[in-house]
Design a protein around this motif. Sequence first.
Motif, short mmCIF file in Angstrom:
data_model
loop_
_atom_site.label_atom_id
_atom_site.label_comp_id
_atom_site.label_asym_id
_atom_site.label_seq_id
_atom_site.Cartn_x
_atom_site.Cartn_y
_atom_site.Cartn_z
N SER A 180 -5.86 1.99 9.12
CA SER A 180 -5.28 0.97 8.23
C SER A 180 -4.79 -0.23 9.05
CB SER A 180 -4.22 1.55 7.30
OG SER A 180 -3.01 1.72 7.96
N GLU A 226 0.50 2.93 18.25
CA GLU A 226 0.74 2.00 17.15
C GLU A 226 2.20 1.58 17.13
OE1 GLU A 226 -0.41 4.32 13.75
OE2 GLU A 226 1.26 5.69 14.02
N ASN A 284 -5.48 4.30 14.13
CA ASN A 284 -4.97 4.04 12.79
C ASN A 284 -5.89 3.06 12.06
OD1 ASN A 284 -3.57 3.04 10.52
ND2 ASN A 284 -1.61 3.66 11.43
#
Length: 329
Positions: free
Chosen positions: A238, A175, A236
């Motif tokens: 989100s 990320e 991830n």
Amino acid sequence: MVSLCGLLVLVLANSVSSSYPEDEEGANNLFQSWKQEHGKEYKLLGEDFGRFQIFKNNLKLINKLNGMYKGKMTFAANKFADMDPKEFQRKILMPKRRAPTFESSRYIKSKVNDPLPDSFDWVPKNMVTSVKDQGAAGSCWAFSTVENIEGQWAMAGKPLTNLSVEQVVDCDGMEDIPGKNADCGVFGGWPYLAYQYIMKTGGLSTWNDYPYCSGDTADKHHPQDNCMPCPAPGFNASLCGPPVPYCNMSQSCVAKLNKAKFVNGLQLSSWKAIDQNETVVAEQLMKIGPLSIAINAELLQLYHKGVFEPHHCDPKNLDHGNKLNCLNI
Ligand SMILES: *[C@@H]1O[C@H](CO)[C@@H](O)[C@H](O)[C@H]1NC(C)=O
Ligand SMILES: *[C@@H]1O[C@H](CO)[C@@H](O)[C@H](O)[C@H]1NC(C)=O
Ligand SMILES: *[C@@H]1O[C@H](CO)[C@@H](O)[C@H](O)[C@H]1NC(C)=O
Ligand SMILES: *[C@@H]1O[C@H](CO)[C@@H](O)[C@H](O)[C@H]1NC(C)=O
């Protein structure tokens, strides 16, 4: 990594007719033979009818596009002809986004001095492996990254080798929080993050040792060769959105990754970005080898052949990772 619109040559084997029937009967006859050719069977109640309506709309769209592009690039009822453009976007492409920008030291400094040739292609020079099928999965970014590395490996004098895309799909959960980007397996990702994953993990397996199984690409007779990997370590939600609702642990990175099988000597030390200027891209393609690129691929759904050069193409809406092997100016 670079992003650009156009300047891409792809070849898909398929038959193209000069103009498709738009009337009910003609379209239906074509739909029946198209289903046979592509082994399509619709199991849900009403699905056949629904798919036919989409197919008919796509025939009209193909005729319109062929009229607009007048043979410069052509469109045809290929295997995606029963998909609504929004469905193609959702299942095959990635969510639209802007090209990331990097600190200036990341970019290759380039001065184009020599005139560029009219055409250039790495395929006959044996620097590009065969065309692959990503299936119904947003894994283009992993193909794009891995095929760029295949090119660099071959350019370094090593044997041309199919490397593992599935390893990157299954294992890369990198990320970039400030940039709000992440690698999300079958839900999309970024080559610049995938290079960082490969640097961190220390290498890549071959395709044969860690074969592609996402996207329902297995032969109809071997459905057991399809896989449902669990999200990569570090996934991830989100940034990526919800993970797959069902997954099989023994088909996932934790069970399958075997570093002892990494290709001997294959290591990434760094990665570089290339400006979006297409002259610079062409020059670097010739100098460096096949590149990993991101494009706006809306028009690729029904694409058949020719130089992919849409009239309208918003470079801020990138949705497909690809490799650039050749240029045609
Ligand atoms: C792209 O780069 C070439 C070669 O350096 C340069 O001549 C040209 O002006 C650039 N084009 C744009 C739009 O910046
Ligand atoms: C890569 O895989 C394809 C499909 O299995 C195969 O046809 C091709 O020969 C392989 N290429 C190399 C260089 O091994
Ligand atoms: C996931 O991304 C968000 C940004 O959207 C970030 O705030 C969060 O720390 C990340 N979670 C993990 C576990 O890295
Ligand atoms: C999970 O994957 C393994 C290995 O491919 C397979 O043998 C098994 O049948 C799968 N389980 C389910 C429930 O699909």
